[in-house]
Design an enzyme around this catalytic site. Structure first.
Site, mmCIF file in Angstrom:
data_model
loop_
_atom_site.group_PDB
_atom_site.id
_atom_site.type_symbol
_atom_site.label_atom_id
_atom_site.label_comp_id
_atom_site.label_asym_id
_atom_site.label_seq_id
_atom_site.Cartn_x
_atom_site.Cartn_y
_atom_site.Cartn_z
ATOM 1 N N HIS A 14 34.752 46.202 41.788
ATOM 2 C CA HIS A 14 36.113 45.891 41.370
ATOM 3 C C HIS A 14 36.464 46.351 39.952
ATOM 4 C CE1 HIS A 14 39.410 42.987 43.032
ATOM 5 N NE2 HIS A 14 39.900 44.150 42.685
ATOM 6 N N ASP A 52 41.188 37.858 46.356
ATOM 7 C CA ASP A 52 39.798 37.818 45.865
ATOM 8 C C ASP A 52 39.302 36.370 45.888
ATOM 9 O OD1 ASP A 52 38.435 39.855 43.186
ATOM 10 O OD2 ASP A 52 37.395 38.297 44.351
ATOM 11 N N HIS A 82 37.367 35.529 43.580
ATOM 12 C CA HIS A 82 37.165 35.419 42.133
ATOM 13 C C HIS A 82 38.408 35.877 41.361
ATOM 14 C CE1 HIS A 82 33.335 36.518 44.199
ATOM 15 N NE2 HIS A 82 32.844 35.520 43.474
ATOM 16 N N ASP A 86 38.302 37.503 38.315
ATOM 17 C CA ASP A 86 38.038 38.811 37.692
ATOM 18 C C ASP A 86 38.807 38.995 36.393
ATOM 19 O OD1 ASP A 86 37.635 40.860 40.725
ATOM 20 O OD2 ASP A 86 36.622 39.059 40.010
ATOM 21 N N HIS A 119 32.781 44.021 36.679
ATOM 22 C CA HIS A 119 33.621 43.746 37.863
ATOM 23 C C HIS A 119 34.180 42.325 37.827
ATOM 24 C CE1 HIS A 119 30.489 41.907 40.897
ATOM 25 N NE2 HIS A 119 30.280 41.444 39.674
ATOM 26 N N ASP A 164 39.788 42.586 47.223
ATOM 27 C CA ASP A 164 38.330 42.455 47.162
ATOM 28 C C ASP A 164 37.905 41.870 48.497
ATOM 29 O OD1 ASP A 164 36.080 41.156 44.634
ATOM 30 O OD2 ASP A 164 35.706 41.526 46.761
ATOM 31 N N ASP A 175 35.511 40.359 49.389
ATOM 32 C CA ASP A 175 34.866 39.037 49.359
ATOM 33 C C ASP A 175 35.887 37.894 49.380
ATOM 34 O OD1 ASP A 175 33.848 39.213 45.840
ATOM 35 O OD2 ASP A 175 35.665 38.316 46.691
ATOM 36 N N GLU A 179 34.369 46.342 46.787
ATOM 37 C CA GLU A 179 33.171 45.506 46.913
ATOM 38 C C GLU A 179 32.506 45.558 48.292
ATOM 39 O OE1 GLU A 179 31.565 44.168 44.394
ATOM 40 O OE2 GLU A 179 33.048 44.192 42.792
HETATM 41 N N1 LIG Z 1 32.891 35.438 37.854
HETATM 42 C C1 LIG Z 1 31.665 36.140 38.162
HETATM 43 C C2 LIG Z 1 31.787 36.932 39.452
HETATM 44 C C3 LIG Z 1 32.624 38.125 39.379
HETATM 45 C C4 LIG Z 1 32.835 38.722 40.774
HETATM 46 C C5 LIG Z 1 33.496 40.053 40.704
HETATM 47 B B1 LIG Z 1 34.263 40.474 42.017
HETATM 48 O O1 LIG Z 1 35.329 39.546 42.296
HETATM 49 O O2 LIG Z 1 34.869 41.751 41.824
HETATM 50 O O3 LIG Z 1 33.396 40.500 43.148
HETATM 51 C C6 LIG Z 1 30.576 35.157 38.498
HETATM 52 C C7 LIG Z 1 30.105 34.300 37.433
HETATM 53 N N2 LIG Z 1 28.991 33.460 37.898
HETATM 54 C C8 LIG Z 1 29.394 32.474 38.909
HETATM 55 C C9 LIG Z 1 28.233 31.584 39.347
HETATM 56 C C10 LIG Z 1 27.537 30.961 38.160
HETATM 57 C C11 LIG Z 1 27.173 31.994 37.120
HETATM 58 C C12 LIG Z 1 28.369 32.839 36.723
HETATM 59 C C13 LIG Z 1 31.316 37.033 36.988
HETATM 60 O O4 LIG Z 1 30.272 37.667 37.014
HETATM 61 O O5 LIG Z 1 32.128 37.085 36.035
HETATM 62 MN MN LIG Z 2 36.888 41.184 42.645
HETATM 63 MN MN LIG Z 3 35.289 38.861 44.348
#
Ligand SMILES: N[C@](CCCC[B-](O)(O)O)(CCN1CCCCC1)C(=O)O
Ligand SMILES: [Mn+2]
Ligand SMILES: [Mn+2]
Ligand SMILES: [Mn+2]
Length: 298
Positions: free
Chosen positions: A90, A113, A115, A117, A130, A221, A223, A266
């Site tokens: 992403h 999504d 998330h 992001d 991402h 996304d 997911d 993704e």
């Molecule tokens: N918020 C997350 C996931 C990002 C997903 C990106 B996508 O939407 O493009 O796939 C996750 C952060 N994470 C969550 C569980 C506990 C530790 C931190 C991060 O890495 O910032």
């Molecule tokens: Mn995403």
């Molecule tokens: Mn996501």
């Protein structure tokens, strides 16, 4: 309708390199033929050049990546085609949304999504880009974030009021703070349960573009969908959008006639067995066809 397809085998935004196989998996499953079969004028613009991390210092790399993506998306849109960007992780949306802003100044963004992001490099706990793309793009966030070396060429180009989230169910504390502070409109999975997808989509479109005249950027996304539908993705979260809800969102956005740029991101075909890959790719292909006018009435 006229569609330009752009592969973007981005994997530098996270730690599972298989997302670079995403574009090939979708093309090999017959994406272009499917789009042509539904009467579209389809042109394949090939893949964005994503230099591999090993040789190029990160600073050059990140300048090139978003720039390449932005330049190529701008080119597709300026050729009078809607742009379909096949990811890749992403982080590519930094380039695709910026590139869209080069072609259309008043885009609105529908971010589908699990998330948000929107971590900044300072709020991210993973350091994975991402999880940050929107933080590079939103005007209001700039005083609160830092410029990563090499991202100078990317300018913020959207306002917090021009974004709507659908499908959120894994939001980090820093992201929650940002969403509240800037009043970013979001329809989490619990709102989808409460209101139903019809009302969520209606409210989202009316909020973003009440006069019905602004180009729409859909950053989808995979997911966001339930992991049972998309076993091959890097950050799955239980309890996602149903297959019908995902299809409905894209049918309704396509029906506006203003869906200008679509990211499908993704897909990571290397996660899971052959059957998982087939399930994932088939679900993604169906979603894509709905973005360009094919509705489930048959
Ligand atoms: N918020 C997350 C996931 C990002 C997903 C990106 B996508 O939407 O493009 O796939 C996750 C952060 N994470 C969550 C569980 C506990 C530790 C931190 C991060 O890495 O910032
Ligand atoms: Mn995403
Ligand atoms: Mn996501
Ligand atoms: Mn232009």
């Amino acid at each position: 309708g006229k569609v330009g397809v752009l592969g973007c085998p981005m994997y530098h935004g996270q730690t599972k390199p298989g997302t670079k196989e995403g574009p090939a998996a979708l093309r090999d499953a017959g994406l272009l033929e499917m789009l042509k079969d539904q009467g579209l004028d389809v042109k394949d613009f090939g893949d964005v050049n994503i230099p591999c991390l090993e040789e190029v210092p990160l600073s050059d790399l990140s300048v090139k990546n978003p720039k390449n993506i932005a330049t190529d998306v701008h080119k597709v849109l300026d050729s009078g085609r809607a742009c379909l960007v096949l990811g890749g992780d992403h982080s590519l949306a930094i380039g695709s949304i910026y590139g869209h802003s080069l072609a259309e100044l008043d885009q609105v963004v529908v971010w589908v999504d699990a998330h948000a992001d929107i971590n900044t490099p300072l709020t991210s706990t993973s350091g994975n880009i991402h999880g940050m793309p929107l933080s590079f793009l939103v005007h209001e966030l700039q005083p609160y974030t830092c410029k990563l070396p090499g991202f100078e060429s990317i300018k913020p180009c959207i306002s917090a009021k021009d974004i709507v989230y659908i499908g959120l169910r894994s939001v980090d504390p820093g992201e929650r703070y940002i969403i509240e502070k800037f009043g970013i409109q979001s329809f989490s999975i619990s709102e989808v349960d409460k209101l139903g997808i019809k009302e969520v989509v209606e409210k989202a479109i009316n909020y973003l573009d009440p006069e019905g005249k602004r180009p729409i950027h859909l950053s989808f996304d995979v997911d966001a969908l339930d992991p049972s539908l998309i076993p091959c993705t890097g950050t799955p979260v239980l309890g996602g959008l149903s297959f019908r809800e995902g299809n409905y969102i894209c049918e309704e956005l396509a029906a506006t006639g203003r869906l200008s740029c679509v990211d499908i991101v993704e897909v990571n075909p290397t996660l899971g067995n052959e059957r998982d890959k087939e399930i994932t790719v088939n679900a993604a292909l169906q979603i894509i066809t709905r973005c360009f006018g094919n509705r489930r009435q048959g």
